[in-house]
Scaffold this motif. Structure first.
Motif, PDB file in Angstrom:
ATOM      1  N   VAL A 103      65.096  40.896 -11.652  1.00 19.50           N
ATOM      2  CA  VAL A 103      66.305  41.390 -10.974  1.00 19.50           C
ATOM      3  C   VAL A 103      67.288  40.249 -10.739  1.00 19.50           C
ATOM      4  N   ASP A 104      66.790  39.093 -10.308  1.00 15.89           N
ATOM      5  CA  ASP A 104      67.688  37.945 -10.111  1.00 15.89           C
ATOM      6  C   ASP A 104      68.390  37.570 -11.414  1.00 15.89           C
ATOM      7  N   ALA A 105      67.674  37.659 -12.531  1.00 18.05           N
ATOM      8  CA  ALA A 105      68.282  37.328 -13.821  1.00 18.05           C
ATOM      9  C   ALA A 105      69.377  38.329 -14.175  1.00 18.05           C
ATOM     10  N   ILE A 106      69.129  39.618 -13.901  1.00 16.73           N
ATOM     11  CA  ILE A 106      70.160  40.630 -14.173  1.00 16.73           C
ATOM     12  C   ILE A 106      71.408  40.339 -13.358  1.00 16.73           C
ATOM     13  N   VAL A 107      71.218  40.064 -12.084  1.00 19.54           N
ATOM     14  CA  VAL A 107      72.355  39.802 -11.197  1.00 19.54           C
ATOM     15  C   VAL A 107      73.096  38.529 -11.615  1.00 19.54           C
ATOM     16  N   LYS A 108      72.346  37.524 -12.019  1.00 16.69           N
ATOM     17  CA  LYS A 108      72.957  36.240 -12.376  1.00 16.69           C
ATOM     18  C   LYS A 108      73.772  36.329 -13.659  1.00 16.69           C
ATOM     19  N   PHE A 109      73.274  37.056 -14.645  1.00 15.14           N
ATOM     20  CA  PHE A 109      73.903  37.023 -15.961  1.00 15.14           C
ATOM     21  C   PHE A 109      74.771  38.238 -16.281  1.00 15.14           C
ATOM     22  N   ALA A 110      74.721  39.254 -15.465  1.00 12.55           N
ATOM     23  CA  ALA A 110      75.533  40.436 -15.740  1.00 12.55           C
ATOM     24  C   ALA A 110      77.018  40.107 -15.622  1.00 12.55           C
ATOM     25  N   GLU A 111      77.799  40.663 -16.522  1.00 11.80           N
ATOM     26  CA  GLU A 111      79.249  40.491 -16.475  1.00 11.80           C
ATOM     27  C   GLU A 111      79.871  41.655 -15.701  1.00 11.80           C
TER      28      GLU A 111
END
Length: 522
Positions: free
Chosen positions: A336-344
């Motif tokens: 989830v942290d990765a989604i939040v970090k890399f989502a545009e």
């Protein structure tokens, strides 16, 4: 002696003519050869690289004084007047034929050709240009090459030849030979790293009655004696954990596995993995071990922990380069942290829903649609965990550039991993990424037999719904868990992808000696 190596690959008509000429030479050689043209009595005593290393810095005068004799053998790669460039498994060195020797060779064998394999023995000298050469006091044509070698490969059609006829590629291209030497060193380094830490290497069956250990479509075959359909293994995982049940606390297998899936720059139906399992360890121990192992191998094999990868254009020119730092601690992010970090911004991510998935299933499904997740026939069985994983793959995975562990995989997409003690929606699982590519998958193993049986049943339901990659139900593995699997952690690392990274190879075909290719149409 003419230098055919300067010519490009001949046309089919010219090639047929050259082959015919060489066959005529071979026929004449056979007439006068007690070994029918293929002698096996030459004793090679030295390698080119060793000679170059030991004597390359000596002066011409020093070598004249030493008068050292060497016996070498290899393939003729070029002819330059009286000089032959001879290539063996270690490198190249020259042979020199005086006029009298040239005359004797022509009388005995006709002119030597590029590709012929010869053995020569004589005193080592250095030319005026500073090149070492062996004076041909003794010589023997060991194998007559009947086909002309290409100068080098050009374009797509020759790329096909490169993979279909790897033996030509290995003869011609030093870079290819170095790639596979590096692969051997990487595999040896992994093996030694684990053996040094008390892991035992084992072998488990490739033929299985029930394929398991991963979600993938298997290859099927038939056992004639048993009159039984069987499968090529898709992973050795379940058998390795059976061994941990049996009391082997640390085991590993460098294995060939098979998955009946598409072919791409990162996928080959037959591939190599290292899987290892450690009792009384968890997924954090596996991440620590992985980080130490990859850093050690990079330093020992490459001589650096900074891994260089390049992007080249059609002419082979480097247009972009990246460096992956294996010397620093690897980044660790939850999914989830990765989604939040890399989502545009265009992805419209609802962070609150992602962090409370069981109460926001509809919002997560809608989110998946907006980011471009494609639903298959089995999507009706997808829960929030599967959708979150699909969202991650769509918006974040390809952006994981530097070495990164992604953790907290939902249980729904982790049928063999232990649930997290504080949050049963996720598991104690990680995947390791570099350059946007997954290289490893590991987790704390699920050792609850009843939970494992329930997850197998869910996989069976998904298979019945049309997911041909879902797992089978393995009753014997459940039986093994019922005897008791100690707390255990395990991991699999894709050897082919790791070698791609460490050798800066753009496609998996470059690191597999004989990659699968569609048959040529005659």
């Amino acid at each position: 002696m003419t230098d055919h190596a300067k010519n490009s690959q001949p046309s089919a008509q010219d090639e047929n003519k050259l082959i015919a000429e060489r066959r005529i030479k071979l026929a004449k050689i056979r007439e006068n050869s007690p070994a029918n043209g293929f002698p096996n009595d030459f004793n090679r005593e030295h390698l080119a690289a060793d000679i170059q290393a030991e004597h390359g810095e000596k002066t011409k005068e020093e070598l004249e004084e030493l008068q050292v004799t060497f016996a070498i053998a290899g393939r003729i790669m070029a002819k330059r007047g009286p000089f032959l460039v001879i290539q063996d498994s270690s490198g190249r060195i020259q042979g020199y034929a005086e006029k009298a020797v040239q005359k004797e060779i022509r009388a005995k064998w006709g002119s030597l050709d590029i590709g012929d394999i010869i053995g020569i023995k004589g005193i080592l000298h250095k030319s005026g240009k500073g090149d070492l050469y062996v004076n041909m006091n003794e010589y023997s044509l060991l194998t007559k090459s009947l086909r002309p070698l290409p100068e080098k490969f050009h374009g797509l059609s020759d790329q096909e030849t490169k993979y279909r006829q790897r033996y030509i590629d290995l003869i011609i291209n030093e870079d290819t030979r170095n790639t596979f030497k590096m692969r051997s060193k990487i595999v040896a380094g992994i093996r030694q790293f684990l053996v040094d830490r008390d892991f035992m290497e084992v072998e488990t069956p490739m033929l299985q009655i029930i394929p398991g250990g991963a979600t993938a479509k298997p290859f099927m075959t038939h056992h004639n004696t048993f009159d039984l359909d069987m499968y090529l293994r898709i992973a050795p995982e379940l058998n390795l954990k059976r061994l941990v049940v049996g009391g082997f606390d640390r085991v590993f297998e460098i294995n060939r596995s098979f998955r009946n899936e598409g072919i791409s720059t990162r996928h080959n139906p037959e591939f190599t993995m290292i899987e290892f399992y450690q009792a009384y360890a968890d997924f954090n121990d596996m991440m620590n071990l992985t980080e130490e192992m990859l850093r050690t191998i990079a330093q020992d094999v490459l001589g650096t922990t900074m891994i260089r990868n390049t992007v080249k254009n059609a002419d082979g020119e480097v247009v972009e380069e990246k460096f992956y730092d294996f010397g620093k601690s690897f980044q660790r992010l939850s999914m989830v942290d990765a989604i939040v970090k890399f989502a545009e911004e265009r992805h419209q991510i609802d962070e609150a829903a992602l962090r409370d998935p069981e109460n926001n299933f509809d919002a997560i499904k809608a989110m998946a649609k907006t980011v471009g997740v494609k639903e298959g026939d089995a999507a009706k069985l997808w829960g929030p965990g599967k959708y979150i994983c699909e969202i991650f793959e769509e918006v974040a995975e390809h952006l994981l550039d530097q070495p990164t562990f992604i953790t907290e995989y939902p249980w729904e997409v982790s049928p063999l991993a232990r649930r997290n003690d504080n949050n049963s929606f996720i598991t104690d699982r990680f995947e390791f990424f570099v350059g946007g590519r997954e290289l490893a998958n590991g987790f704390s193993e699920l050792n609850d037999a009843e939970d494992q049986a329930a997850r197998f049943q869910k996989q069976v339901a998904e298979k019945d719904a049309g997911d041909d990659e879902a797992m089978h139900y393995d009753a014997d593995y459940i039986c093994a868990l019922e005897y008791g699997l100690p707390p255990t952690a395990g991991e699999g690392i894709g050897i082919d992808r790791l070698v791609m990274l460490f050798t800066d190879s753009p496609t998996i075909k470059d690191v597999i000696l004989f990659p699968h290719m569609r048959p040529e149409v005659e």
